[in-house]
Design a protein around this motif. Structure first.
Motif, PDB file in Angstrom:
ATOM      1  N   LEU A  85       0.856  -1.250   0.024  1.00  0.00           N
ATOM      2  CA  LEU A  85       0.046  -0.028  -0.164  1.00  0.00           C
ATOM      3  C   LEU A  85       0.905   1.123  -0.102  1.00  0.00           C
ATOM      4  CD1 LEU A  85      -2.886   1.084   0.132  1.00  0.00           C
ATOM      5  CD2 LEU A  85      -2.772   0.942   2.622  1.00  0.00           C
ATOM      6  N   PHE A  86       1.877   1.205   0.749  1.00  0.00           N
ATOM      7  CA  PHE A  86       2.798   2.256   0.614  1.00  0.00           C
ATOM      8  C   PHE A  86       3.426   2.654  -0.545  1.00  0.00           C
ATOM      9  CE2 PHE A  86       6.895   4.357   1.587  1.00  0.00           C
ATOM     10  CZ  PHE A  86       6.449   5.590   2.448  1.00  0.00           C
ATOM     11  N   SER A 115       3.614   9.339   3.870  1.00  0.00           N
ATOM     12  CA  SER A 115       3.073   8.760   5.069  1.00  0.00           C
ATOM     13  C   SER A 115       1.734   9.215   5.687  1.00  0.00           C
ATOM     14  CB  SER A 115       3.918   8.927   6.211  1.00  0.00           C
ATOM     15  OG  SER A 115       5.495   8.950   5.812  1.00  0.00           O
ATOM     16  N   ALA A 116       1.144  10.381   5.387  1.00  0.00           N
ATOM     17  CA  ALA A 116      -0.100  10.939   5.682  1.00  0.00           C
ATOM     18  C   ALA A 116      -0.899   9.972   4.908  1.00  0.00           C
ATOM     19  CB  ALA A 116      -0.301  12.436   5.479  1.00  0.00           C
ATOM     20  N   LEU A 117      -0.740   9.818   3.629  1.00  0.00           N
ATOM     21  CA  LEU A 117      -1.651   9.069   2.803  1.00  0.00           C
ATOM     22  C   LEU A 117      -1.951   7.852   3.260  1.00  0.00           C
ATOM     23  CD1 LEU A 117      -0.849  10.169  -1.103  1.00  0.00           C
ATOM     24  CD2 LEU A 117      -3.210  10.093   0.060  1.00  0.00           C
ATOM     25  N   ILE A 235       1.334   1.858  13.797  1.00  0.00           N
ATOM     26  CA  ILE A 235       2.070   0.639  12.927  1.00  0.00           C
ATOM     27  C   ILE A 235       2.230   1.435  11.329  1.00  0.00           C
ATOM     28  CG2 ILE A 235       1.477  -1.335  11.631  1.00  0.00           C
ATOM     29  CD1 ILE A 235      -0.192  -2.140  14.247  1.00  0.00           C
ATOM     30  N   SER A 236       1.246   1.967  10.939  1.00  0.00           N
ATOM     31  CA  SER A 236       1.340   2.646   9.584  1.00  0.00           C
ATOM     32  C   SER A 236       2.323   3.645   9.495  1.00  0.00           C
ATOM     33  CB  SER A 236      -0.003   3.062   8.952  1.00  0.00           C
ATOM     34  OG  SER A 236      -0.666   3.459   9.799  1.00  0.00           O
ATOM     35  N   ALA A 240       5.646   2.904   6.988  1.00  0.00           N
ATOM     36  CA  ALA A 240       6.007   4.142   6.278  1.00  0.00           C
ATOM     37  C   ALA A 240       7.697   4.317   6.349  1.00  0.00           C
ATOM     38  CB  ALA A 240       5.416   5.285   6.468  1.00  0.00           C
ATOM     39  N   VAL A 241       8.144   4.492   7.673  1.00  0.00           N
ATOM     40  CA  VAL A 241       9.557   4.365   7.780  1.00  0.00           C
ATOM     41  C   VAL A 241      10.255   3.617   7.220  1.00  0.00           C
ATOM     42  CG1 VAL A 241      11.271   4.595   9.615  1.00  0.00           C
ATOM     43  CG2 VAL A 241       9.334   6.040   9.776  1.00  0.00           C
ATOM     44  N   SER A 242      10.063   2.300   7.546  1.00  0.00           N
ATOM     45  CA  SER A 242      10.865   1.008   6.910  1.00  0.00           C
ATOM     46  C   SER A 242      10.904   1.102   5.545  1.00  0.00           C
ATOM     47  CB  SER A 242      10.724  -0.098   7.751  1.00  0.00           C
ATOM     48  OG  SER A 242       9.925  -1.020   6.999  1.00  0.00           O
ATOM     49  N   THR A 243       9.528   1.247   4.672  1.00  0.00           N
ATOM     50  CA  THR A 243       9.511   0.991   3.631  1.00  0.00           C
ATOM     51  C   THR A 243      10.137   2.384   2.699  1.00  0.00           C
ATOM     52  OG1 THR A 243       7.372   0.236   3.686  1.00  0.00           O
ATOM     53  CG2 THR A 243       7.781   0.390   1.626  1.00  0.00           C
ATOM     54  N   ALA A 244      10.096   3.479   3.340  1.00  0.00           N
ATOM     55  CA  ALA A 244      10.762   4.710   2.630  1.00  0.00           C
ATOM     56  C   ALA A 244      12.188   4.556   2.634  1.00  0.00           C
ATOM     57  CB  ALA A 244      10.410   5.872   3.487  1.00  0.00           C
TER      58      ALA A 244
END
Lengths: 323, 319
Positions: A85-86, A115-117, A235-236, A240-244
């Motif tokens: 999703l990210f 991240s906001a999205l 969690i999201s 977001a952090v780890s995927t970014a």
């Protein structure tokens, strides 16, 4: 939950041991085979190390929270499609704004927008998915996996419609590597993680209660719905952090948390939370060291983690089915 | 009534075939066909092979999905869900590494062998699952597929073949030309064979005990079924790539409407599979004309949505 009486190390001591192991590994990672331009190499390795610390932290904590929330050892945010999703959010943003529009944001601004999205969509979707009564585990899991495939397919479709320049920007962000860390994004990630860590640490006793399941937790005075929403939000953010930072890594969290439960021998989040963080970072740094130094295969850590994590998952699934 | 519907379907397919023949970068029209030999050449070298490939691959993958669902007695599986496709591409990659210049027959043979191995492994795996919830089976398969894929990605990275891997797996018909698709006729033959022995699969779909009771050689039918599935997946992946979810959507739609008698449903599954793939291909060629979107991308989105609907719907029927 079973605590091993035969190996009667207290959780505190176990944490200390893990921390010592981690410090040792980090030391080796920074100093091994150091020759040539020392300052440059150290800075480069420092960035990789910082990325690993942040990713280990984010994956460990987010998976632990997710499993506490769903009372299940197999579900992880990435198996449930959150990472895809990210990626979809990143694709959407690039698709909607094109590269020129993005550069106005800067890397930090873009990270925040993505991240906001993600937080918005994920909280809505997974509250609906996990909040609904009567959905059995297998169905939720399968829905999550298929959602992941759907998100990936939509991203793929949009990537086909993109211009090559836009695609190149995106491409560099959706394949897991530990070496592309952007200093600004590292900084903001560290900030986000510190903030989340603070909140989670204050919640640690409530998380113990939530692990008992909604019925008992509510009976013990937990405002269930509000906590579920809050945790999904945290969690999201972590996802977001780890995927970014490194891109999607489907089974990392699963590996970490399933190592953490037996290694910590405790069900209390006061022990599990730091345990997951330490084990997460040890997995990454240790894995990278083994691959790079012993097997001479740099840059393939994410693939190896996917492989071992996938096998672990099948094993868990079979054992779960046997019960 | 049913035969009327089938004829309508055939007419629709025919219409799509005509569309598929005449949509493309160079404008092929009836007039230019008459006057321009170059246009005739385009038609014969590129358009006709492409359309034939779509037709064959679309119907074969759908039928393969149908057989797999019968043999596993599970509605939620198809070759790209349970690891058959993933193991086929692993085999293909290994050939590329060991002998890059191998003839296409060898590539196809190895891919088929790997597909067979992957499917067999999956069958073993689901026999180990004691609590056979209908959703456990696809879950185990998806994970098995993920493990195969990670090995494939790992090797592709190591040997610097990641880009070519992406190329094969994308389910793209744009490179199909004369001389590159003929093996698909073999797949067509497999589909016909499946149609001929369809009632045995129907019986096997009732379960082992029932099959043995009515005198069916259960083990042999399972083996034949798996071989057909593996051959179809192996050849299709070598020639055109992955067509995700196709084997899942089409059989499910057909069985909702017509039930589970394979002898009756196989022609329908083949027909609708072909319609779906040709339709998606024509749409993919029109959306960003003169560029194109590969069929697999459209099928992935469509298939995932249908799959989700199926899972959510099945909740009402279960228990």
């Amino acid at each position: 939950m079973r605590t091993d009486a035969s190996v009667s190390l207290s959780p505190g001591k176990r944490l200390l041991l893990l921390a010592a192991l981690l410090v040792g590994l980090m030391g080796i990672f920074m100093t091994i085979g150091l020759n040539g331009n020392t300052a440059y190499i150290l800075r480069h390795r420092g960035q990789i190390l910082a990325t690993m610390v942040l990713v280990g932290f984010a994956s460990g904590i987010s998976t632990l929270l997710f499993q506490t929330l769903t009372r299940n050892r197999i579900l992880t945010p990435s198996v449930m499609g959150l990472e895809s999703l990210f990626v979809l959010m990143q694709t959407l943003l690039i698709f909607a704004l094109d590269v020129g529009g993005l550069s106005i944001f800067g890397s930090v601004g873009r990270f925040l927008a993505e991240s906001a999205l993600l937080v918005m969509f994920a909280t809505l979707l997974y509250r609906w998915l996990l909040g609904g009564a009567g959905l059995d585990l297998h169905r939720v899991l399968l829905i999550g996996l298929v959602c992941g495939t759907l998100f990936r397919s939509i991203s793929g479709l949009m990537q086909r419609l993109m211009e090559p320049g836009e695609f190149a920007v995106l491409q560099s962000r959706i394949f897991a590597t530990f070496t592309r860390a952007d200093a600004d994004v590292l900084l903001i990630s560290a900030l986000v993680i510190m903030l989340v860590a603070l909140v989670v640490w204050r919640l640690r006793h409530r998380l113990d209660v939530m692990a008992l399941g909604p019925d008992r937790a509510i009976a013990l005075g937990i405002h269930w719905q509000r906590h579920v929403t809050g945790l999904l939000l945290l969690i999201s953010l972590l996802v977001a952090v780890s995927t970014a930072l490194v891109g999607p890594m489907m089974f990392l969290g699963l590996l970490i948390v399933n190592l953490a439960y037996p290694l910590m021998g405790s069900w209390r989040h006061a022990h599990l939370l730091p345990g997951c963080v330490l084990i997460g970072i040890i997995t990454l740094v240790g894995g990278q060291l083994i691959l790079e130094r012993l097997l001479d295969m740099a840059g393939t850590l994410s693939v190896v983690i996917e492989f071992s994590g996938g096998i672990l998952f099948i094993y868990l699934l079979l054992r779960k089915g046997a019960k | 009534m049913k035969s009327f519907a089938f004829i309508t379907g055939l007419a629709l397919l025919l219409g799509l075939i005509v569309c598929s023949l005449f949509v493309g970068v160079s404008r092929v029209t009836l007039v230019s066909l008459w006057s321009d030999p170059e246009m005739r050449e385009i038609l014969m070298l590129s358009r006709f092979p492409r359309t034939a490939a779509l037709l064959l691959a679309g119907s074969a993958m759908s039928v393969a999905g149908l057989i797999m669902q019968m043999l596993t007695q599970n509605r939620f599986v198809e070759p790209s869900v349970v690891g058959t496709t993933q193991s086929a591409s692993l085999g293909l990659l290994l050939v590329m590494i060991v002998s890059p210049a191998a003839p296409i027959m060898l590539k196809m043979g190895v891919a088929t062998l790997f597909a067979l191995g992957g499917t067999a492994l999956f069958m073993l795996l689901i026999q180990r699952i004691r609590m056979k919830s209908s959703l456990m089976v696809p879950l185990a398969g998806i994970m098995l597929g993920a493990v195969f894929s990670s090995v494939t990605t790992f090797l592709a990275m190591k040997f610097d073949l990641l880009q070519s891997l992406g190329g094969w797996e994308s389910g793209d018909f744009s490179s199909v030309m004369q001389g590159r698709y003929e093996l698909l006729w073999l797949v067509g033959a497999m589909t016909l064979l499946a149609a001929v022995i369809a009632d045995r699969f129907t019986v096997a779909g009732m379960g082992r005990d029932f099959s043995v009771n009515v005198g069916l050689h259960y083990g042999r039918v399972m083996l034949i079924g798996m071989a057909i599935i593996a051959m179809i997946s192996g050849v299709v992946i070598v020639v055109v790539g992955v067509l995700p979810f196709l084997g899942l959507i089409v059989p499910n739609i057909v069985s909702l409407a017509l039930g589970d008698n394979l002898r009756r449903t196989v022609p329908w599954v083949a027909l609708i599979g072909a319609i779906l793939v040709i339709g998606c291909d024509v749409i993919g060629r029109l959306i960003i004309h003169p560029f194109e979107i590969p069929v697999s991308a459209l099928l992935g989105v469509l298939g995932a949505i249908v799959f989700l609907v199926l899972i959510v719907r099945s909740k009402r029927h279960a228990h």
